[in-house]
Scaffold this motif. Structure first.
Motif, PDB file in Angstrom:
ATOM      1  N   GLU A 162      37.581  84.233  45.062  1.00 19.73           N
ATOM      2  CA  GLU A 162      37.626  85.520  45.079  1.00 19.73           C
ATOM      3  C   GLU A 162      38.878  85.633  44.550  1.00 19.73           C
ATOM      4  N   PRO A 163      40.454  85.055  45.355  1.00 25.28           N
ATOM      5  CA  PRO A 163      41.916  84.952  45.320  1.00 25.28           C
ATOM      6  C   PRO A 163      42.392  85.070  43.804  1.00 25.28           C
ATOM      7  N   ALA A 164      41.703  84.026  42.916  1.00 22.14           N
ATOM      8  CA  ALA A 164      41.585  83.479  41.122  1.00 22.14           C
ATOM      9  C   ALA A 164      40.793  84.876  40.452  1.00 22.14           C
ATOM     10  N   LEU A 165      39.804  86.056  40.901  1.00 22.78           N
ATOM     11  CA  LEU A 165      39.410  87.437  40.508  1.00 22.78           C
ATOM     12  C   LEU A 165      40.834  88.272  40.257  1.00 22.78           C
ATOM     13  N   HIS A 166      41.411  87.796  41.631  1.00 23.84           N
ATOM     14  CA  HIS A 166      42.372  88.516  41.381  1.00 23.84           C
ATOM     15  C   HIS A 166      43.701  88.477  40.097  1.00 23.84           C
ATOM     16  N   GLY A 167      43.497  87.605  39.495  1.00 23.53           N
ATOM     17  CA  GLY A 167      45.061  86.620  39.855  1.00 23.53           C
ATOM     18  C   GLY A 167      45.613  85.742  40.226  1.00 23.53           C
ATOM     19  N   HIS A 168      45.065  85.330  40.950  1.00 24.37           N
ATOM     20  CA  HIS A 168      46.348  84.025  42.012  1.00 24.37           C
ATOM     21  C   HIS A 168      44.997  82.899  41.488  1.00 24.37           C
ATOM     22  N   VAL A 169      46.520  82.117  42.421  1.00 25.54           N
ATOM     23  CA  VAL A 169      46.340  80.760  42.320  1.00 25.54           C
ATOM     24  C   VAL A 169      46.335  80.232  43.989  1.00 25.54           C
ATOM     25  N   LEU A 170      44.984  79.653  44.023  1.00 24.34           N
ATOM     26  CA  LEU A 170      43.729  79.067  45.044  1.00 24.34           C
ATOM     27  C   LEU A 170      44.648  77.716  45.480  1.00 24.34           C
ATOM     28  N   VAL A 171      44.888  77.648  46.575  1.00 23.81           N
ATOM     29  CA  VAL A 171      44.789  75.809  46.305  1.00 23.81           C
ATOM     30  C   VAL A 171      44.556  75.769  47.715  1.00 23.81           C
ATOM     31  N   GLU A 172      42.881  74.946  48.001  1.00 21.36           N
ATOM     32  CA  GLU A 172      42.583  73.883  49.812  1.00 21.36           C
ATOM     33  C   GLU A 172      42.382  72.812  49.514  1.00 21.36           C
ATOM     34  N   THR A 173      42.025  73.172  50.334  1.00 21.93           N
ATOM     35  CA  THR A 173      41.519  71.174  51.231  1.00 21.93           C
ATOM     36  C   THR A 173      40.465  71.100  51.415  1.00 21.93           C
ATOM     37  N   LEU A 174      39.688  70.505  51.125  1.00 22.54           N
ATOM     38  CA  LEU A 174      37.828  70.326  51.515  1.00 22.54           C
ATOM     39  C   LEU A 174      37.666  68.691  51.573  1.00 22.54           C
ATOM     40  N   ASP A 175      37.404  69.125  52.609  1.00 24.15           N
ATOM     41  CA  ASP A 175      36.038  67.664  53.128  1.00 24.15           C
ATOM     42  C   ASP A 175      35.269  66.916  52.757  1.00 24.15           C
ATOM     43  N   THR A 176      35.371  66.066  52.381  1.00 25.70           N
ATOM     44  CA  THR A 176      33.989  66.027  51.248  1.00 25.70           C
ATOM     45  C   THR A 176      33.224  64.414  51.814  1.00 25.70           C
ATOM     46  N   PRO A 177      32.109  64.469  51.999  1.00 25.65           N
ATOM     47  CA  PRO A 177      31.372  63.120  52.512  1.00 25.65           C
ATOM     48  C   PRO A 177      31.887  61.565  51.609  1.00 25.65           C
ATOM     49  N   SER A 178      33.453  61.989  50.170  1.00 26.82           N
ATOM     50  CA  SER A 178      34.161  60.648  49.582  1.00 26.82           C
ATOM     51  C   SER A 178      35.296  60.946  50.047  1.00 26.82           C
ATOM     52  N   GLY A 179      35.564  61.986  51.341  1.00 29.78           N
ATOM     53  CA  GLY A 179      36.919  61.667  51.717  1.00 29.78           C
ATOM     54  C   GLY A 179      37.267  62.974  51.666  1.00 29.78           C
ATOM     55  N   ARG A 180      39.291  63.190  51.712  1.00 30.65           N
ATOM     56  CA  ARG A 180      39.453  64.936  51.622  1.00 30.65           C
ATOM     57  C   ARG A 180      40.034  65.042  50.027  1.00 30.65           C
ATOM     58  N   VAL A 181      39.461  65.740  49.680  1.00 32.48           N
ATOM     59  CA  VAL A 181      39.982  66.544  47.695  1.00 32.48           C
ATOM     60  C   VAL A 181      40.638  67.185  48.029  1.00 32.48           C
ATOM     61  N   VAL A 182      41.680  67.880  47.437  1.00 37.79           N
ATOM     62  CA  VAL A 182      42.392  68.713  47.505  1.00 37.79           C
ATOM     63  C   VAL A 182      42.236  69.792  46.105  1.00 37.79           C
ATOM     64  N   GLN A 183      41.440  70.487  46.146  1.00 34.37           N
ATOM     65  CA  GLN A 183      41.224  71.598  45.106  1.00 34.37           C
ATOM     66  C   GLN A 183      42.473  72.699  44.833  1.00 34.37           C
ATOM     67  N   ALA A 184      42.287  73.209  42.975  1.00 34.73           N
ATOM     68  CA  ALA A 184      43.216  73.748  42.866  1.00 34.73           C
ATOM     69  C   ALA A 184      42.295  75.334  41.923  1.00 34.73           C
ATOM     70  N   VAL A 185      42.378  76.241  42.359  1.00 37.53           N
ATOM     71  CA  VAL A 185      40.907  77.399  41.316  1.00 37.53           C
ATOM     72  C   VAL A 185      42.309  78.136  40.587  1.00 37.53           C
ATOM     73  N   VAL A 186      42.287  78.355  39.829  1.00 35.06           N
ATOM     74  CA  VAL A 186      42.876  78.931  39.097  1.00 35.06           C
ATOM     75  C   VAL A 186      42.480  80.110  37.621  1.00 35.06           C
ATOM     76  N   PRO A 187      42.922  81.276  37.719  1.00 30.07           N
ATOM     77  CA  PRO A 187      42.123  82.210  36.275  1.00 30.07           C
ATOM     78  C   PRO A 187      42.469  81.969  35.697  1.00 30.07           C
ATOM     79  N   VAL A 188      41.383  82.123  34.450  1.00 27.27           N
ATOM     80  CA  VAL A 188      41.220  82.318  32.578  1.00 27.27           C
ATOM     81  C   VAL A 188      41.214  83.345  31.934  1.00 27.27           C
ATOM     82  N   THR A 189      42.600  84.017  32.455  1.00 25.88           N
ATOM     83  CA  THR A 189      42.896  85.287  31.457  1.00 25.88           C
ATOM     84  C   THR A 189      42.584  85.256  29.793  1.00 25.88           C
TER      85      THR A 189
END
Length: 961
Positions: A162-189
């Motif tokens: 949702e933040p990327a659809l409004h033109g913002h960059v979102l960085v979030e940390t996810l816990d996955t079975p293979s370990g902690r992952v830092v994920q960045a979501v950016v928009p394509v304009t």
């Protein structure tokens, strides 16, 4: 004494120890025998680790601090490395995602027929070269175009876009079975600035953290080196400290012995030290003086010193002694003795002697003073424990007998006992409120009798002076002593000529009297008399001040109780004036009630029985939060509001809603009127409102924070119906809910406030169980007997809250007293209904009311047919009143108005209101009911003599025959 015990510990075992001042001074530790230094050095490591030594404690404490500092530093470095790795992962993931999103040809690839074919190879190449975990491209709906796992292409993206659809960059940390992952979501304009897609890049934190892990051996090694260096330095410092504190030099040793001798021989306390063989080891100068000992006593047996037998036996014994007084010649010695075995290398004892001869002269006076202080303290604690005038006077008499006087009596003005203001004019007549110790003195008036203060008596003089007056030959308060004519007629306050009362009291054993007026806040409340009898010493001057102090303390407590009595009486009077005086006349049920105010003051509990039209009755029980006049006044306002709202015949839930609004307005007004700096009080209340219908046996009720009612069935079963509970009034809570019960005839509905079931010694559940148990055997009892049974079982000894109890025994109206008709919506049906009603009235023997009823029925029924909605019905009820009800499905209610002379209509309801005892409208879930009540046997109707029935009915029914 510590130096003295130290002297004993180091004393030699020889029978004759040298005097302290002549003791030889030994060599220093570093000047002694060879090898001493080696022994000291060899014991250093063990002493450093021993927590009993000062050096060992310092060493262990400093080592602990160093360890904590090193651990804290290592932990901080590790945490910093972890935060740096997370920050680096966030930076790399954002860089990779933004670089891919802004790559040339991105817009054409997203708008191509197959974006996956174009973007998947690029994404995999970027992922491998950039060292990221994944590079995912999605459309604006979150459908994946690329993914390292091909099976996931075309599926929903896991993450927040949702933040990327409004033109913002979102960085979030996810816990996955293979370990902690830092994920960045950016928009394509796109070229027009709109978001045409989303790029997500992720990086595993552990891949970045591995760089920080490579530095961990260096960090731990540095910490270990710092720990070793710090520990070595700490050990050197502790070793030096131990070497400097062990042993004392010649100068320090001489100074210690000088101080020891100065203290031992300069104090005004004798010291005797005896050895295990019963010989005297040491006696200081004060001990020699007190016991008369010669100079060469040290080393001699205790039995050869010529001491008193008691002192000798005490010194030879092995039992400890604490503050024991022993005679020694013409002296009194306070002796303390302790065994030295736990503190010295050899058993023995030390005794201290203190001269208490000078204290013996003042010990008696000190004991008297201590007894008086204890009496004053007890008086402060025991007088005024309650806010009852009589009990306060009794406490004063009880606390002084027999510790200060043999007999005590308290006389109070009658106005004070009633809570009124004391006046000077009432001094001559007092009521004996308390008498203690005078059971065997018949000459004294007992408690409850009127006491007349005669001129010339000690009581009269005490009232005039305001001070305590003593009399060695006491006389009764009602007359002067023999030969005293009194002060004259201008001060005559009582019948001093009564020969039975004008007499001295020594013949009854009373030898001395002190009379003290009870004064508080400048007013005289009464007086207190203290008598001593038999061989007790007469009252002295010091006793007068003690008597005045006792009277002053008691007077304040009596005045507080008087003021409370007045305020409580006013509050109770106000509250009782606001409560119903009796049960109104009605046949729907048989009601009985009880109201008991709390001991600490009145509260806001109330109840009511309100007759309603249609053989119905409303039962109300409520409780205002708090106590005092404010709660009573608020209760009166709420009770008045309930009366007014019940006149509108509102359902229980609507009535409570209006009452809730009223409480909120009262609270708002009080907050507005509060003075600055005063805390604004919150007005709250609970209420239960029930409407019982004697025709159907239905009982509709709603409650706002109030305890649930209890129903006693005719068969004796007791239960608490499930009535939905809503928030208390004044909280602006959710809408109120109602519940409808069917009560058989002979059931008992019990309503109460929480003061009946809740107390400091029991909770609500216990109180409810106790109430149910009390009601199990009352099925065949009247409501009045049920009320008494409940109170006998439930009433606490000291009620802390008001108690309101309302018991209603249900009745049902006989079917022969009810008549119903369904009426079609046709004006021609009115005449037939009138005839049926007239016939029913003749069966009930109410022919005299037939004309008025037909007149009212015609108007109400015609209006229902003309303006209402079917179904239309008519119901007659023959109870204490004759009730005519016309119901329809409409929601509009008629109103009375004055018709002009040119109006064709508008006069019908005016005549209904004139001829009916009362009338009104009641809304039901199916419509409304217009009702009118008539007296069963009315007198001649005023205003109808000049009109015939046909003339009047013709105004309402043109089709009447």
């Amino acid at each position: 004494m510590k130096a003295l015990f130290r002297r004993i510990r180091h004393a030699p075992h020889a029978p004759h120890a040298p005097h302290a001042s002549h003791a030889p001074q030994g060599p220093k530790a570093d000047e002694g025998e060879p090898g001493a230094g080696r022994r000291a050095s060899g014991s250093i490591p063990r002493a450093l680790l021993s927590p009993r030594s000062a050096a060992g404690q310092v060493f262990l404490l400093q080592v602990g601090i160093v360890v904590l500092l090193v651990v804290a530093a290592v932990t901080a470095l590790i945490l910093q490395a972890h935060r740096d790795s997370t920050r680096e992962a966030r930076r790399q993931s954002v860089t990779a995602a933004e670089a891919f999103a802004n790559a040339p040809g991105m817009e054409q690839a997203l708008k191509s027929p197959d974006p996956t074919a174009v973007l998947q190879p690029r994404a995999e190449e970027v992922r491998k070269r950039g060292g990221v975990a994944f590079v995912t491209v999605t459309d604006t709906r979150g459908i994946r175009y690329t993914n390292p796992i091909p099976e996931r292409i075309g599926k929903k993206f896991v993450g927040n876009i949702e933040p990327a659809l409004h033109g913002h960059v979102l960085v979030e940390t996810l816990d996955t079975p293979s370990g902690r992952v830092v994920q960045a979501v950016v928009p394509v304009t796109g070229s027009d600035g709109s978001v045409i897609g989303v790029v997500s890049s992720g990086l595993k934190v552990r891949s970045v953290a591995s760089m920080a892990a490579n530095q961990l051996p260096i960090i731990l090694g540095t910490g270990a080196v710092a720990l070793v260096v710090s520990t070595t330095g700490t050990a050197l410092v502790a070793r030096r400290l131990r070497r400097q504190t062990h042993g004392l030099g010649p100068v320090e040793m001489a100074r210690m012995y000088d101080h020891h001798d100065a203290v031992l021989h300069a104090v005004r306390e004798g010291v005797l030290i005896t050895g295990p063989d019963g010989r005297l080891i040491l006696a200081n100068d004060e001990a020699r003086r007190l016991l008369g000992l010669p100079a060469d006593v040290e080393g001699r047996p205790i039995g050869s010193l010529g001491l008193d037998e008691g002192v000798e036996r005490m010194l030879a014994s092995d039992e400890p002694v604490t503050d024991e007084v022993r005679p020694a010649g013409d002296r009194l010695l306070a002796v303390n003795k302790r065994i030295t075995a736990p503190h010295s290398g050899q058993p023995g004892s030390v005794a201290t002697l203190r001269d208490t001869t000078e204290l013996a002269a003042v010990s008696g006076r000190a004991e008297v003073a201590r007894a008086r202080l204890t009496l004053l303290y007890d008086a402060g604690v025991r007088i005024g424990t309650t806010l009852d005038v009589t009990r306060t006077a009794e406490e004063l008499a009880e606390v002084v007998v027999p510790r200060f006087a043999d007999v005590a009596a308290v006389d109070l003005l009658e106005a004070v006992q009633k809570g009124q203001e004391p006046t000077v004019e009432a001094w001559g007549r007092m009521r004996r409120t308390a008498l203690c110790g005078g059971a065997e003195t018949p000459a004294l008036p007992p408690a409850g009798k009127l006491v007349t203060v005669a001129p010339g008596t000690a009581a009269d003089r005490a009232l005039e002076s305001g001070r305590a007056v003593a009399e060695t030959v006491p006389h009764d308060v009602a007359g002067p002593p023999p030969g005293d004519p009194g002060p004259g007629p201008d001060r005559d306050r009582g019948p001093a000529s009564d020969p039975d009362r004008v007499r001295a009291l020594p013949e009854h054993g009373l030898r001395s009297l002190v009379t003290v007026p009870l004064r508080a806040r400048g007013a005289t409340l009464g007086m207190v008399h203290f008598w001593r009898a038999g061989d007790a010493p007469a009252f002295e001057e010091d006793d007068l001040s003690l008597a005045e102090e006792l009277a002053a303390r008691a007077a304040v407590a009596v005045d507080n109780a008087r003021r409370f009595t007045r305020e409580h009486a006013m509050a109770v009077t106000l509250q009782r004036s606001l409560l119903p005086r009796g049960v109104p006349e009605q046949n729907a049920l048989e009601a009985a009630w009880r109201y008991l105010p709390a001991e600490a003051g009145v509260g806001g509990d109330w109840f009511d029985v309100i007759p309603l039209p249609g053989s119905r009755v409303a039962l109300v029980v409520g409780d205002v939060v708090g106590h005092g006049l404010h709660a009573a006044a608020t209760m009166g306002r709420l009770r008045t509001a309930v009366h007014n709202l019940s006149a509108l015949d509102l359902p229980p839930d609507e009535l409570l809603a209006y009452l809730d609004d009223l409480v909120i307005r009262i609270d708002a007004d009080e907050r507005t009127d509060d003075e600055p700096g005063e805390g604004a009080g919150v007005t709250g209340a609970t209420c239960l409102y029930a409407v019982y219908d004697a025709v159907t046996g239905a009982c509709t009720m709603a409650r706002a924070g109030h305890p649930a009612p209890v129903v006693v069935r005719p068969d004796g079963t007791v239960d608490s119906p499930r009535v939905p509970v809503s928030p208390p009034l004044g909280l602006n809570g959710v809408p109120f809910e109602t519940a409808e019960l069917r009560l058989a005839e002979g059931s008992k509905l019990v309503l109460y406030t929480d003061g009946l079931i809740e107390d400091r010694n029991r909770d609500i559940d216990t109180g409810l169980a106790l109430l149910h148990g009390a009601l199990r055997g009352v099925a065949d009892r009247t409501p009045e007997e049920t009320c008494q049974t409940v109170l006998d079982t439930m009433l606490p000894e000291h009620p802390l809250d008001d108690i309101a109890l309302l018991v209603a025994g249900t009745r049902l109206l006989d079917p022969s007293q009810v008549a119903r008709w369904d009426v079609p919506s046709d004006p021609r049906a009115v005449a037939g209904v009138r005839r049926e009603c007239a016939r029913r009235l003749r069966e009930w023997g109410l022919e005299e009311a037939a004309f008025t009823l037909e007149l009212i029925l015609s108007e109400l029924l015609t209006n229902a047919i003309r303006y209402g909605t079917e179904p239309i019905g008519v119901r007659l009820l023959h109870d204490t009143t004759l009730t005519c009800e016309v119901s329809d499905a409409g929601s509009t209610s008629p109103r009375v108005r004055r018709a002009a002379s040119t109006d064709e209509g508008g006069r019908g309801l005016f005549l209904v209101a004139h001829y009916a005892q009362r009338w009104g409208t009641r809304y039901t879930p199916d419509g409304k009911v217009i009702w009118a009540e008539l007296t069963p046997n009315p007198g001649p109707a005023g205003g109808t003599a000049d009109l015939t029935a046909d003339d009047l009915l013709a105004q309402f029914d043109d089709d009447a025959p």
